[in-house]
Design an enzyme around this catalytic site. Structure first.
Site, mmCIF file in Angstrom:
data_model
loop_
_atom_site.group_PDB
_atom_site.id
_atom_site.type_symbol
_atom_site.label_atom_id
_atom_site.label_comp_id
_atom_site.label_asym_id
_atom_site.label_seq_id
_atom_site.Cartn_x
_atom_site.Cartn_y
_atom_site.Cartn_z
ATOM 1 N N LYS A 266 -44.441 -70.093 3.431
ATOM 2 C CA LYS A 266 -43.894 -69.057 4.203
ATOM 3 C C LYS A 266 -42.687 -69.714 3.353
ATOM 4 O O LYS A 266 -42.460 -70.444 2.552
ATOM 5 C CB LYS A 266 -43.548 -70.233 5.303
ATOM 6 N N LYS B 5 -47.945 -80.468 3.939
ATOM 7 C CA LYS B 5 -46.912 -81.436 3.199
ATOM 8 C C LYS B 5 -47.550 -82.749 2.308
ATOM 9 O O LYS B 5 -46.850 -83.148 1.277
ATOM 10 C CB LYS B 5 -45.517 -81.896 4.181
ATOM 11 N N LYS C 221 -37.881 -75.555 2.533
ATOM 12 C CA LYS C 221 -36.633 -75.809 1.925
ATOM 13 C C LYS C 221 -37.381 -76.668 1.030
ATOM 14 O O LYS C 221 -36.442 -77.448 -0.142
ATOM 15 C CB LYS C 221 -35.874 -76.595 3.227
HETATM 16 P P1 ATP Z 1 -39.452 -78.414 5.772
HETATM 17 O O1 ATP Z 1 -39.866 -77.563 4.012
HETATM 18 O O2 ATP Z 1 -38.343 -79.475 4.872
HETATM 19 O O3 ATP Z 1 -40.066 -78.193 6.219
HETATM 20 P P2 ATP Z 1 -38.529 -75.808 7.021
HETATM 21 O O4 ATP Z 1 -37.354 -74.624 5.460
HETATM 22 O O5 ATP Z 1 -39.484 -75.615 7.054
HETATM 23 O O6 ATP Z 1 -38.129 -77.322 5.766
HETATM 24 P P3 ATP Z 1 -37.282 -76.711 9.208
HETATM 25 O O7 ATP Z 1 -35.981 -77.972 9.567
HETATM 26 O O8 ATP Z 1 -38.857 -77.712 9.333
HETATM 27 O O9 ATP Z 1 -37.475 -76.236 7.623
HETATM 28 O O10 ATP Z 1 -37.287 -75.541 10.229
HETATM 29 C C1 ATP Z 1 -36.025 -75.302 11.379
HETATM 30 C C2 ATP Z 1 -36.730 -74.385 11.883
HETATM 31 O O11 ATP Z 1 -36.618 -72.451 11.185
HETATM 32 C C3 ATP Z 1 -37.809 -74.399 12.974
HETATM 33 O O12 ATP Z 1 -37.141 -73.642 13.963
HETATM 34 C C4 ATP Z 1 -38.814 -73.075 11.867
HETATM 35 O O13 ATP Z 1 -39.524 -72.620 12.213
HETATM 36 C C5 ATP Z 1 -38.058 -71.991 10.837
HETATM 37 N N1 ATP Z 1 -38.312 -72.026 10.326
HETATM 38 C C6 ATP Z 1 -38.210 -73.123 9.380
HETATM 39 N N2 ATP Z 1 -38.939 -71.840 8.570
HETATM 40 C C7 ATP Z 1 -38.418 -70.554 8.622
HETATM 41 C C8 ATP Z 1 -39.351 -69.133 8.010
HETATM 42 N N3 ATP Z 1 -39.611 -69.192 6.870
HETATM 43 N N4 ATP Z 1 -39.192 -68.333 8.731
HETATM 44 C C9 ATP Z 1 -38.943 -68.571 10.049
HETATM 45 N N5 ATP Z 1 -38.276 -69.380 10.406
HETATM 46 C C10 ATP Z 1 -38.695 -71.074 9.580
HETATM 47 MG MG MG Z 2 -40.510 -77.381 8.247
#
Ligand code: ATP
Ligand code: MG
Length: 341
Positions: free
Chosen positions: A201, A118, A204
């Site tokens: 991955k 990040k 968001k």
């Molecule tokens: P950001 O990009 O802001 O970090 P994010 O998409 O990674 O957002 P988080 O809020 O950080 O989402 O994660 C919330 C939950 O979703 C966590 O349990 C994380 O492990 C899961 N998660 C996030 N992205 C994935 C993915 N691509 N596949 C499976 N699980 C995910």
């Molecule tokens: Mg995340």
């Protein structure tokens, strides 16, 4: 679940840092809902203090937090059965995080891959909060003495750090106060990949909206994103192993399996020899079928933000019955006057 001296308790959080996507749903929300009827006390959290480790527009953050709450409920989390909270409304999270900032070591933080990903090339310009993030995450979990944390694969390293912090605290103060939490990383979709790049991955915070399927996307948008998803020119193989060096194809098969509640083997068997021209529309239909009831319910809940705020206020009151005594006891252990329980 394994036995510990601590009462089994589940905690997990999601950041209101943008639109919920299919990875959040399959890696987290769907699994929370599936686990809800196992009779274990569960706390689910909108981690707004984590979200501001990178810039968030205040108006958008408020909206995303309420929408995330709607996403939890629409995915099947019952705010009466589970405790549903917004992190900043339970101040003990941030208070315990400070204590953990003094337990965790700089070297541990510097090894975190999420920080490196990040912060990118310009780590000097990243916020101090982004570096300290895993310490707040440890506090989120341990302020409930949570024993099990269901998350996606990407959070594995942070959970190992949570265990290190608990163990160091217990060791330094000669207590057995914090549990050594178990990560629960299970299922076919613990790491859903970007639709544009099979090595990244789905997130968001990915600048490309085409990289993910959002829970708020309509049926046409979902179909378009899947149609345009990156793939290769080969038809689908008849074994899972043959997908090993085809990350984009493997990702779509995993998503299909998770949405259909079937094994990857069954999916490969069904689609062996088929071109993506056939597989992608089938996947789009399935995604729309599974996600549109959630999208509709989220929109309905968002029509009444005052009700969402009431749910969060009630969640915070219930949560603090657990967190306030644990924080007081922590302060007492570290020697703060006036903290005696
Ligand atoms: P950001 O990009 O802001 O970090 P994010 O998409 O990674 O957002 P988080 O809020 O950080 O989402 O994660 C919330 C939950 O979703 C966590 O349990 C994380 O492990 C899961 N998660 C996030 N992205 C994935 C993915 N691509 N596949 C499976 N699980 C995910
Ligand atoms: Mg995340």
């Amino acid at each position: 679940m394994t036995d510990t001296q601590f009462q089994p308790r589940v905690f997990s959080g999601i950041q209101p840092s943008g639109d919920l996507h299919l990875g959040n749903y399959l890696g987290a929300l769907k699994r929370f809902a599936d686990a809800q009827n196992q009779g274990v006390e569960s706390i689910y959290c909108m981690v707004d203090l984590h979200a501001i480790t990178v810039w968030q527009d205040p108006k958008q953050l408020r909206h995303s937090t309420r929408e995330l709450c709607a996403g939890f409920i629409a995915s099947g989390i019952d705010p009466e059965k589970s405790i549903l909270i917004n992190q900043s409304q339970v101040p003990e999270h941030a208070q315990l995080a400070w204590v953990f900032n003094c337990v965790a070591r700089m070297g541990w933080m510097n090894r975190m891959t999420q920080f490196k990903d990040k912060a990118g090339k310009n780590a000097e310009q990243a916020s101090l909060g982004l570096l300290a993030y895993p310490s707040l995450m440890a506090a989120d979990i341990l302020v409930y003495h949570a024993t099990h944390v269901p998350v996606g694969e990407d959070q594995k390293q942070h959970l190992e750090l949570t265990r290190d912090i608990a163990a160091k605290f217990n060791h330094d103060y000669g207590v057995d106060f914090f549990p050594i939490t178990e990560p629960v990383i299970e299922g076919t979709a613990t790491r859903v990949m970007s639709l544009r790049d099979g090595s990244k991955k789905m997130s968001k915070s990915d600048p490309s909206d085409m990289s993910r399927i959002n829970l708020t996307d309509d049926a046409d948008t979902i179909a378009k994103k899947i149609r345009k998803a990156k793939t290769d020119a080969e038809p689908l193989p008849d074994t899972i192993e043959a997908l090993d060096d085809r990350p984009e194809a493997r990702n779509l098969v995993n998503i299909y399996a998770a949405l259909a509640d079937r094994s990857k083997e069954q999916v490969v068997e069904e689609f062996a020899g088929k071109q993506f021209g056939q597989f992608k529309p089938a996947l789009a239909d399935l995604a729309v079928e599974r996600m549109s009831p959630i999208t509709t319910e989220m929109a309905r809940l968002m029509d009444d933000p005052a009700e969402i705020d009431r749910i969060l206020a009630r969640g915070a009151t219930r949560a603090r019955e657990i967190t306030a005594p644990i924080l007081r006891k922590t302060y007492d252990i570290v020697g703060m006057v006036g903290a005696t329980v």
